[in-house]
Design an enzyme around this catalytic site. Structure first.
Site, PDB file in Angstrom:
ATOM      1  CB  SER A   7     -73.760 -60.152   1.092  1.00 18.05           C
ATOM      2  OG  SER A   7     -73.442 -60.950  -0.035  1.00 18.05           O
ATOM      3  CG  HIS A  32     -78.086 -60.086   0.617  1.00 15.65           C
ATOM      4  ND1 HIS A  32     -79.224 -59.456   0.163  1.00 15.65           N
ATOM      5  CD2 HIS A  32     -77.242 -60.121  -0.449  1.00 15.65           C
ATOM      6  CE1 HIS A  32     -79.082 -59.130  -1.100  1.00 15.65           C
ATOM      7  NE2 HIS A  32     -77.889 -59.516  -1.507  1.00 15.65           N
ATOM      8  CG  ASP A  34     -75.438 -61.755  -3.248  1.00 14.36           C
ATOM      9  OD1 ASP A  34     -76.368 -61.005  -3.572  1.00 14.36           O
ATOM     10  OD2 ASP A  34     -74.585 -61.461  -2.388  1.00 14.36           O
ATOM     11  CG  MET A  36     -74.391 -63.999  -8.596  1.00 15.46           C
ATOM     12  SD  MET A  36     -72.762 -63.238  -8.542  1.00 15.46           S
ATOM     13  CE  MET A  36     -72.980 -62.157  -7.122  1.00 15.46           C
ATOM     14  CG  HIS A  65     -79.734 -59.986  -4.898  1.00 17.92           C
ATOM     15  ND1 HIS A  65     -78.572 -59.243  -4.789  1.00 17.92           N
ATOM     16  CD2 HIS A  65     -80.325 -59.567  -6.052  1.00 17.92           C
ATOM     17  CE1 HIS A  65     -78.464 -58.433  -5.818  1.00 17.92           C
ATOM     18  NE2 HIS A  65     -79.500 -58.607  -6.612  1.00 17.92           N
ATOM     19  CG  MET A  67     -77.967 -60.599  -8.945  1.00 13.13           C
ATOM     20  SD  MET A  67     -76.437 -60.356  -8.012  1.00 13.13           S
ATOM     21  CE  MET A  67     -76.748 -61.460  -6.649  1.00 13.13           C
ATOM     22  CG  MET A 136     -78.244 -53.938  -7.682  1.00 12.93           C
ATOM     23  SD  MET A 136     -77.909 -55.035  -6.289  1.00 12.93           S
ATOM     24  CE  MET A 136     -76.118 -55.212  -6.374  1.00 12.93           C
ATOM     25  CG  ASP A 174     -76.450 -56.021  -2.542  1.00 10.35           C
ATOM     26  OD1 ASP A 174     -75.319 -56.087  -2.034  1.00 10.35           O
ATOM     27  OD2 ASP A 174     -76.984 -56.975  -3.153  1.00 10.35           O
TER      28      ASP A 174
HETATM   29  C1  DX5 Z   1     -73.124 -58.107  -5.628  1.00 12.67           C
HETATM   30  C2  DX5 Z   1     -73.977 -58.736  -4.576  1.00 12.67           C
HETATM   31  C3  DX5 Z   1     -73.752 -58.205  -3.225  1.00 12.67           C
HETATM   32  C4  DX5 Z   1     -72.347 -58.396  -2.707  1.00 12.67           C
HETATM   33  C5  DX5 Z   1     -72.015 -57.193  -1.914  1.00 12.67           C
HETATM   34  O1  DX5 Z   1     -73.522 -58.571  -6.854  1.00 12.67           O
HETATM   35  O2  DX5 Z   1     -75.362 -58.562  -4.890  1.00 12.67           O
HETATM   36  O3  DX5 Z   1     -74.712 -58.683  -2.287  1.00 12.67           O
HETATM   37  O4  DX5 Z   1     -72.181 -59.530  -1.898  1.00 12.67           O
HETATM   38  O5  DX5 Z   1     -70.688 -57.268  -1.531  1.00 12.67           O
HETATM   39  P1  DX5 Z   1     -69.943 -56.040  -0.862  1.00 12.67           P
HETATM   40  O6  DX5 Z   1     -70.703 -55.678   0.375  1.00 12.67           O
HETATM   41  O7  DX5 Z   1     -68.588 -56.583  -0.571  1.00 12.67           O
HETATM   42  O8  DX5 Z   1     -69.932 -54.910  -1.859  1.00 12.67           O
HETATM   43 ZN    ZN Z   2     -76.858 -59.061  -3.280  1.00 11.55          ZN
END
Ligand code: DX5
Ligand code: ZN
Length: 222
Positions: A7, A32, A34, A36, A65, A67, A136, A174
């Site tokens: 990620s 991956h 993220d 947000m 992903h 969010m 998650m 994740d």
């Molecule tokens: C959290 C993200 C993850 C995050 C995971 O909201 O969706 O993808 O990067 O990070 P680690 O592996 O450090 O928990």
């Molecule tokens: Zn993620």
């Protein structure tokens, strides 16, 4: 089939393209990404422009992903920017069936994501439509959080449901995945393992990815 998905949330954003190239060269299977929005989750990250900017660096699939509230408004932009897989949270989609089909119409793989407190029953009438399911194992928003153990029961119950219904849909997990937790996640039935801080927080990405893969495969061979 075990796939390791670094990620980039935990990468050095000042050198993002280099970081993506580095994990690709280090043996990652999927990147991956993220996204947000500061509404659905209490953090802001990146948009389609950044995905487009890092797209030339690797041929590995980009797992985006989302969010964000109202993901429908951005699906097409991320598809154009170079996403290969796009996942949406059930908590953000009042018309989940339509959203999933929109992603598939754009010839992308469509995933659904469940927050830690969201039950599997929300997937009952959409399972047949999705290409992967993301469970998650932390509350989304930040890297480096502690793994929530109830995610393991969720993954294994989901695996049973898929088996019973004769569906072969990969389960992704994740949050808080590292050398200590990856084995249990794979044992429960996860095949796509997202890891942010566990990879980008180390010096030698290749060694870390190799060790994560080893731990995952160990569980499958016993
Ligand atoms: C959290 C993200 C993850 C995050 C995971 O909201 O969706 O993808 O990067 O990070 P680690 O592996 O450090 O928990
Ligand atoms: Zn993620």
């Amino acid at each position: 089939m075990i796939r390791i998905a670094p990620s980039i949330l935990s990468a050095d954003f000042g050198r993002l393209a280099e970081e993506v190239a580095a994990v690709a060269a280090a043996g990652a299977d999927v990147i991956h990404i993220d996204v947000m929005d500061g509404h659905f989750v209490p953090n802001l990250t990146l948009g389609p422009l950044v995905v487009e900017a890092i797209r030339p660096v690797t041929d590995l699939p980009f797992d985006v992903h989302l969010m964000i509230t109202n993901p429908d408004a951005f699906i097409e932009a991320f598809a154009r920017a170079g996403a290969d897989w796009i996942s949406v949270h059930v908590e953000t989609c009042p018309h989940l069936h339509r959203t999933i089909n929109r992603i598939k119409e754009l010839s992308k793989k469509a995933g659904v994501v469940l927050n830690p407190a969201t039950p599997l029953t929300t997937l009952d009438f959409i399972l047949e439509e999705v290409d992967y399911i993301l469970i998650m194992s932390v509350n989304p928003g930040f890297g480096g959080q502690k793994f929530i153990p109830s995610a393991l029961r969720k993954v294994s119950e989901l695996k049973n449901i898929l088996r019973t219904r004769g569906l072969e849909i990969p389960i992704e997990i994740d949050g808080g995945i590292n050398l200590e937790t990856i084995g249990a996640a794979v044992k429960a039935g996860a095949e796509i393992l997202v890891a942010g801080s566990a990879i980008f927080g180390t010096e030698n990405y290749a060694q870390t990815i190799k060790s994560l893969r080893q731990k995952a495969l160990e569980v499958l061979t016993v």
